[in-house]
Design a protein around this motif. Sequence first.
Motif, PDB file in Angstrom:
ATOM      1  N   LEU A 279       0.849  -1.185   0.000  1.00 53.27           N
ATOM      2  CA  LEU A 279       0.000   0.000   0.000  1.00 53.27           C
ATOM      3  C   LEU A 279       0.887   1.238   0.000  1.00 53.27           C
ATOM      4  N   MET A 280       0.852   1.977  -1.110  1.00 50.21           N
ATOM      5  CA  MET A 280       1.638   3.194  -1.192  1.00 50.21           C
ATOM      6  C   MET A 280       0.842   4.253  -1.927  1.00 50.21           C
ATOM      7  N   THR A 281       1.060   5.485  -1.542  1.00 49.25           N
ATOM      8  CA  THR A 281       0.352   6.585  -2.172  1.00 49.25           C
ATOM      9  C   THR A 281       0.974   6.871  -3.535  1.00 49.25           C
ATOM     10  N   LYS A 282       0.293   7.712  -4.297  1.00 53.77           N
ATOM     11  CA  LYS A 282       0.812   8.060  -5.619  1.00 53.77           C
ATOM     12  C   LYS A 282       2.134   8.809  -5.501  1.00 53.77           C
ATOM     13  N   ALA A 283       2.266   9.639  -4.469  1.00 47.57           N
ATOM     14  CA  ALA A 283       3.513  10.377  -4.267  1.00 47.57           C
ATOM     15  C   ALA A 283       4.671   9.429  -3.969  1.00 47.57           C
ATOM     16  N   GLU A 284       4.417   8.401  -3.139  1.00 49.11           N
ATOM     17  CA  GLU A 284       5.462   7.423  -2.843  1.00 49.11           C
ATOM     18  C   GLU A 284       5.839   6.635  -4.087  1.00 49.11           C
ATOM     19  N   MET A 285       4.851   6.328  -4.931  1.00 51.06           N
ATOM     20  CA  MET A 285       5.139   5.603  -6.163  1.00 51.06           C
ATOM     21  C   MET A 285       6.004   6.449  -7.086  1.00 51.06           C
ATOM     22  N   ASN A 286       5.745   7.759  -7.128  1.00 46.31           N
ATOM     23  CA  ASN A 286       6.548   8.647  -7.957  1.00 46.31           C
ATOM     24  C   ASN A 286       7.998   8.665  -7.488  1.00 46.31           C
ATOM     25  N   LEU A 287       8.198   8.754  -6.167  1.00 45.78           N
ATOM     26  CA  LEU A 287       9.556   8.777  -5.628  1.00 45.78           C
ATOM     27  C   LEU A 287      10.269   7.461  -5.888  1.00 45.78           C
ATOM     28  N   ARG A 288       9.555   6.348  -5.709  1.00 45.45           N
ATOM     29  CA  ARG A 288      10.157   5.042  -5.925  1.00 45.45           C
ATOM     30  C   ARG A 288      10.516   4.843  -7.399  1.00 45.45           C
ATOM     31  N   ALA A 289       9.638   5.324  -8.286  1.00 45.77           N
ATOM     32  CA  ALA A 289       9.891   5.158  -9.708  1.00 45.77           C
ATOM     33  C   ALA A 289      11.106   5.948 -10.157  1.00 45.77           C
ATOM     34  N   ARG A 290      11.362   7.075  -9.521  1.00 46.24           N
ATOM     35  CA  ARG A 290      12.520   7.886  -9.884  1.00 46.24           C
ATOM     36  C   ARG A 290      13.766   7.503  -9.097  1.00 46.24           C
ATOM     37  N   GLY A 291      13.667   6.489  -8.248  1.00 47.77           N
ATOM     38  CA  GLY A 291      14.831   6.035  -7.502  1.00 47.77           C
ATOM     39  C   GLY A 291      15.150   6.887  -6.296  1.00 47.77           C
ATOM     40  N   LEU A 292      14.246   7.783  -5.885  1.00 43.50           N
ATOM     41  CA  LEU A 292      14.514   8.645  -4.731  1.00 43.50           C
ATOM     42  C   LEU A 292      14.114   7.994  -3.418  1.00 43.50           C
ATOM     43  N   ALA A 293      13.255   6.977  -3.482  1.00 44.84           N
ATOM     44  CA  ALA A 293      12.825   6.270  -2.277  1.00 44.84           C
ATOM     45  C   ALA A 293      13.024   4.775  -2.519  1.00 44.84           C
ATOM     46  N   PRO A 294      14.218   4.252  -2.252  1.00 41.13           N
ATOM     47  CA  PRO A 294      14.480   2.837  -2.523  1.00 41.13           C
ATOM     48  C   PRO A 294      13.621   1.926  -1.667  1.00 41.13           C
ATOM     49  N   ARG A 295      13.382   0.740  -2.177  1.00 40.11           N
ATOM     50  CA  ARG A 295      12.580  -0.231  -1.445  1.00 40.11           C
ATOM     51  C   ARG A 295      13.313  -0.651  -0.178  1.00 40.11           C
ATOM     52  N   VAL A 296      12.571  -0.824   0.902  1.00 42.28           N
ATOM     53  CA  VAL A 296      13.139  -1.249   2.184  1.00 42.28           C
ATOM     54  C   VAL A 296      12.729  -2.691   2.413  1.00 42.28           C
TER      55      VAL A 296
END
Length: 201
Positions: free
Chosen positions: A116-133
């Motif tokens: 469960l992730m918000t659209k903002a989190e998906m954007n960050l993850r897609a750009r590599g700014l929020a790596p998967r934990v």
Amino acid sequence: MYAVIKTGGKQYRVQPGDVIVVEKLDGDAGAEMSFGDVLMLGGDKGVTLGAPLISGASVAATLVETRKGEKIKIFKKTRRQGYRRTNGHRQMESVLRITGIAGAGETAKWDGTVDLMTKAEMNLRARGLAPRVDETEAKPAKKAAPAKAAAPAKKAAAPATEKTEAKAAPAKKADAPKAEAKKAPAKKAPAKKADKAGDDA
């Protein structure tokens, strides 16, 4: 297992479950896609390099959405001519979820767990700014909590050192009157010179 694929003139390192942003691809949301331009594969059997591509290797993905990217501002100016123009551009891009990798005698698939992730989190993850934990990385964070409990003990020790410095400070003030006493005779010296001047007269 991971792979390096080429799409839209760019290269991406992907593994099952990753969300990436690529140049716009044709298709509706939820469409299944396959990429045959695989440049490298890495897995339990080692790394396989293509020359330039790996034959028979493919990466499967699901199209999450097609959207406009972040705005880029274009500013043009000619000095001393009163010419200034400002424009903006938003490039179309596609968001993909990598579902599987196959090639070099190995296969890897995404287990399908929906995080469960918000659209903002998906954007960050897609750009590599929020790596998967991963779960393994999250466990040491819980162990770090007792270290925070130990921190107040250090803070309690800090005021004790301030008190010792405060005790040492009055001793320095006691030294100050001695310095003033030494300066007092220096003031008497000009008076003696004035007396000598009077004697000479």
